[in-house]
Design an enzyme around this catalytic site. Structure first.
Site, short mmCIF file in Angstrom:
data_model
loop_
_atom_site.label_atom_id
_atom_site.label_comp_id
_atom_site.label_asym_id
_atom_site.label_seq_id
_atom_site.Cartn_x
_atom_site.Cartn_y
_atom_site.Cartn_z
CG ASP A 63 15.78 -51.80 -41.60
OD1 ASP A 63 16.08 -50.73 -41.65
OD2 ASP A 63 15.90 -52.54 -40.47
CG ASN A 90 13.99 -39.01 -47.05
OD1 ASN A 90 13.89 -37.70 -46.60
ND2 ASN A 90 13.23 -39.73 -46.98
CE1 TYR A 156 14.43 -37.56 -36.60
CE2 TYR A 156 14.77 -35.48 -35.65
CZ TYR A 156 14.51 -36.17 -36.65
OH TYR A 156 14.18 -35.68 -37.99
CE LYS A 160 17.44 -36.96 -38.96
NZ LYS A 160 17.53 -37.53 -40.25
CB THR A 190 6.09 -35.30 -43.37
OG1 THR A 190 6.92 -35.23 -42.16
CG2 THR A 190 7.00 -34.31 -44.45
N1 LIG Z 1 9.41 -33.29 -41.69
C1 LIG Z 1 10.32 -32.48 -41.12
O1 LIG Z 1 10.13 -31.07 -40.73
C2 LIG Z 1 11.82 -32.79 -40.88
C3 LIG Z 1 12.72 -32.08 -40.32
C4 LIG Z 1 14.10 -32.61 -39.96
C5 LIG Z 1 14.51 -33.70 -40.49
N2 LIG Z 1 13.67 -34.58 -41.09
C6 LIG Z 1 14.17 -35.67 -41.71
O2 LIG Z 1 13.59 -35.95 -43.14
C7 LIG Z 1 13.76 -37.31 -43.28
C8 LIG Z 1 12.21 -37.69 -43.83
O3 LIG Z 1 11.02 -37.19 -42.76
P1 LIG Z 1 9.62 -37.13 -43.37
O4 LIG Z 1 9.17 -35.90 -42.55
O5 LIG Z 1 9.52 -37.23 -44.86
O6 LIG Z 1 8.84 -38.48 -42.59
P2 LIG Z 1 7.83 -39.43 -43.33
O7 LIG Z 1 7.49 -40.38 -41.81
O8 LIG Z 1 6.75 -38.65 -43.89
O9 LIG Z 1 8.73 -40.37 -44.39
C9 LIG Z 1 9.85 -41.31 -43.84
C10 LIG Z 1 9.86 -42.55 -44.72
O10 LIG Z 1 10.97 -43.32 -44.52
C11 LIG Z 1 10.37 -44.60 -44.56
N3 LIG Z 1 11.32 -45.33 -43.55
C12 LIG Z 1 11.56 -45.42 -42.20
N4 LIG Z 1 12.32 -46.22 -41.61
C13 LIG Z 1 12.91 -46.89 -42.64
C14 LIG Z 1 13.81 -47.78 -42.95
N5 LIG Z 1 14.33 -48.21 -41.87
N6 LIG Z 1 14.21 -48.37 -44.02
C15 LIG Z 1 13.40 -47.70 -45.36
N7 LIG Z 1 12.60 -46.91 -45.34
C16 LIG Z 1 12.11 -46.30 -43.86
C17 LIG Z 1 9.02 -44.52 -44.01
O11 LIG Z 1 8.35 -45.70 -44.15
C18 LIG Z 1 8.64 -43.42 -44.89
O12 LIG Z 1 8.02 -43.69 -45.73
C19 LIG Z 1 13.97 -38.06 -42.05
O13 LIG Z 1 15.09 -38.45 -42.07
C20 LIG Z 1 13.56 -36.99 -41.06
O14 LIG Z 1 14.15 -37.38 -39.75
C21 LIG Z 1 12.20 -34.29 -41.22
#
Ligand SMILES: NC(=O)c1ccc[n+]([C@@H]2O[C@H](COP(=O)([O-])OP(=O)(O)OC[C@H]3O[C@@H](n4cnc5c(N)ncnc54)[C@H](O)[C@@H]3O)[C@@H](O)[C@H]2O)c1
Length: 294
Positions: A63, A90, A156, A160, A190
């Protein structure tokens, strides 16, 4: 030859989505990659993919908000690869709910993973770089949900927006050690966004919302070449890279060398909105997006 040849990068949440794409691109660009991920199974798949293509990768399963885990991960990275050059914060989760219906757990879990999960790894690498005299690169992950303020995302969005502020503060503190701190606000299809973002059918060959499209900017920000850029927030999606203006004061009224009287403010506060063009009431964050999905 890649822009990260010989460098070592930790990517958190690297088992899926954007983190997976970032880890694969860092490896393609020559980096050895440490996949710090809560869920070991997809992380090992990514490591296998990197190793099968001739790269180097290890998995650290835990974590990111757990101080012991991140401290051990930084130590293990240096032991395994002899150095550390960049951290990509990330990992993240989403728990959408209108504020009046939001539970304590929905608030705490999101704040913990994003804010503490950005703070703890960043502190660990900053201690390493301060002690080792090496330069470093940190790329955090914010979101337009926090920068613009999206309905239903008080937890969230607050986390952020906090990450955007953290980005600038770390940049200022770590400049003296040659460490940069920048953030991306990505958009990609995603697991996190399947419910809210649709694939645009007019995308054609180029899949605008593929997570892979986010990775090149992150890879560049992890490279030696980006050393002059710090404390900045970039938007990234599809073929687009944007830069965000930090919070900035844009208009001022003064009482004239004495304390304001509250009733007087009622008559003059409108000057701030007139001078700035900022509406006095709440704004629709979604309307500020340059790219509107769907
Ligand atoms: N997808 C989007 O459009 C979007 C937009 C803005 C911001 N984000 C940000 O981008 C980042 C990645 O998001 P994503 O869309 O790839 O999500 P996702 O759910 O596909 O992947 C997130 C990954 O983080 C891991 N994770 C979660 N909590 C964790 C922890 N405590 N310790 C270790 N690993 C952990 C999960 O197991 C997962 O593999 C995030 O910070 C998200 O907030 C995504």
């Amino acid at each position: 030859m890649g822009i990260l040849d010989g460098r070592v990068v930790i990517v958190t949440g690297a088992g899926r989505g954007i983190g997976r794409a970032e880890a694969l691109e860092c490896a393609r660009q020559g980096a050895s990659v440490v996949l710090a991920e809560y869920d070991p199974s997809p992380a090992y798949d990514v490591a296998d993919e990197i190793i099968a293509s001739g790269g180097r990768a290890i998995v650290a399963s835990g974590d990111v908000a757990d101080t012991d885990f991140v401290d051990r991960t930084v130590a293990a990275t240096v032991e395994e690869f002899g150095r550390l050059d960049a951290l990509v914060n990330n990992a993240g989760i989403l728990r959408t709910s209108e504020l009046a219906d939001m539970s304590d757990d929905e608030w705490d879990s999101v704040i913990r993973v994003h804010l503490r999960g950005t703070f703890a790894p960043t502190r660990a690498v900053c201690r390493y770089w301060r002690g080792s005299g090496r330069h470093g690169r940190i790329v955090h992950t914010t979101s337009i949900a926090g920068l613009y303020g999206f309905h239903g995302q008080a937890n969230y969005g607050s986390a952020k927006a906090g990450i955007a502020a953290f980005t600038a503060i770390v940049a200022s503190e770590m400049q003296q050690y040659g460490v940069t701190s920048n953030a991306i606000a990505p958009m990609a299809l995603t697991r996190m966004t399947t419910d809210v973002v649709d694939e645009n059918p007019s995308d054609g060959e180029f899949r605008f919302l593929a997570a892979d499209n986010v990775a090149p900017l992150v890879t560049y920000l992890c490279s030696e070449d980006s050393g002059h850029i710090s404390g900045k927030v970039f938007g990234v999606q599809g073929d687009s890279v944007e830069i965000f203006q930090p919070f900035t004061s844009v208009a001022e009224i003064r009482a004239g060398g004495r304390r304001w009287d509250p009733a007087e403010l009622s008559g003059r506060i409108g000057e701030l909105f007139e001078a700035s063009g900022i509406p006095a009431g709440p704004e629709n964050g979604m309307a500020k997006m340059r790219y509107k999905p769907g």
